[in-house]
Write an enzyme that holds these catalytic residues in place. Sequence first.
Site, mmCIF file in Angstrom:
data_model
loop_
_atom_site.group_PDB
_atom_site.id
_atom_site.type_symbol
_atom_site.label_atom_id
_atom_site.label_comp_id
_atom_site.label_asym_id
_atom_site.label_seq_id
_atom_site.Cartn_x
_atom_site.Cartn_y
_atom_site.Cartn_z
ATOM 1 N N ASP A 52 -9.541 -4.542 -6.971
ATOM 2 C CA ASP A 52 -10.157 -4.079 -8.223
ATOM 3 C C ASP A 52 -9.097 -3.518 -9.180
ATOM 4 O O ASP A 52 -9.251 -3.592 -10.403
ATOM 5 C CB ASP A 52 -11.232 -3.012 -7.947
ATOM 6 N N GLU A 54 3.522 -9.235 13.374
ATOM 7 C CA GLU A 54 4.457 -8.160 13.714
ATOM 8 C C GLU A 54 4.582 -7.899 15.196
ATOM 9 O O GLU A 54 5.259 -6.948 15.582
ATOM 10 C CB GLU A 54 4.017 -6.850 13.048
ATOM 11 N N HIS A 98 4.062 1.828 4.181
ATOM 12 C CA HIS A 98 5.108 2.774 4.592
ATOM 13 C C HIS A 98 5.681 3.538 3.400
ATOM 14 O O HIS A 98 6.763 4.098 3.493
ATOM 15 C CB HIS A 98 6.246 2.019 5.279
ATOM 16 N N ARG A 157 0.931 -4.650 -0.592
ATOM 17 C CA ARG A 157 0.621 -4.545 0.844
ATOM 18 C C ARG A 157 -0.275 -3.335 1.054
ATOM 19 O O ARG A 157 0.170 -2.188 0.888
ATOM 20 C CB ARG A 157 1.895 -4.413 1.672
ATOM 21 N N ASP A 166 8.919 -4.568 13.037
ATOM 22 C CA ASP A 166 7.878 -4.326 14.044
ATOM 23 C C ASP A 166 7.953 -5.344 15.170
ATOM 24 O O ASP A 166 7.685 -5.018 16.329
ATOM 25 C CB ASP A 166 6.501 -4.343 13.387
#
Length: 250
Positions: free
Chosen positions: A82, A146, A43, A68, A172
């Site tokens: 990576d 969520e 977000h 996240r 959520d």
Amino acid sequence: MNPFKRDLGRRQQLGLFSTLASTELVELFSGCGFDWILIDTEHSPNELPNVISQLRALNGTGVSPIVRPAWSDMVLVKRVLDAGARSLLFPYVQSAEEAALAVSYTRYPPQGVRGVSGASRAARYGLDTGYLRGAADDICVLVQIENEAGLRNLEAIAAVEGVDGVFIGPSDLAASLGHLGNAQHPEVQAAIDDAFRRLRAVGKPCGYLTTNEAEAARRVAEGVDFIAVATDTSIITRAASALTQRMRQG
Ligand SMILES: O=C(O)C(=O)C[C@H](O)[C@@H](O)CO
């Protein structure tokens, strides 16, 4: 060994959600007593170079970064791993199958499907010759529940091999339960209480985020294992609004 993973379930770890894509703010907050800071790309307007500079800002501070990904997606996960992320929070996990897929994105074949680069930033550009062998043990997989489906399948998700912790996402979840924007609604809070009870019953470390300070204090006292007690925006907007309000009253 990943210090966040090492301590998960052994001591409570207090965190902050960083959402403003600001290396300087992450650096600033790293001195404020948090054990971990989540670098959000779901977000927040964080792209890979932003993530890397925030990881660098936390290097050597003793604060563990958690990243996240925008979605539980093989390519997004490969890129942040990576880049050097060692702890990941996978959004919107609803079933044991989705949790197993999330784990597989973090494991090299034959255990998983992570693409191999021995010269990534994570492997110190090839100088860390043990990276490929050690990555699975080092990487911490946290899955975020969520919605109602995730709650229904909570124990099955928690039991998936390679899932290190289960995070309950109140915003959520509130929406999924019909209470959009009101995570403090008694039905939502009851569902969260129940989720933590069930996770404790199966011995799986649990995580949470709330910007409600009273609730944060209650959840800390309850012993939620890794708990974000604020976001960068909640701290700044509250402090700034309170300041202007005090000045106008004075
Ligand atoms: O469901 C939730 O709660 C979250 O996923 C947290 C949100 O991303 C947001 O409130 C963090 O700023």
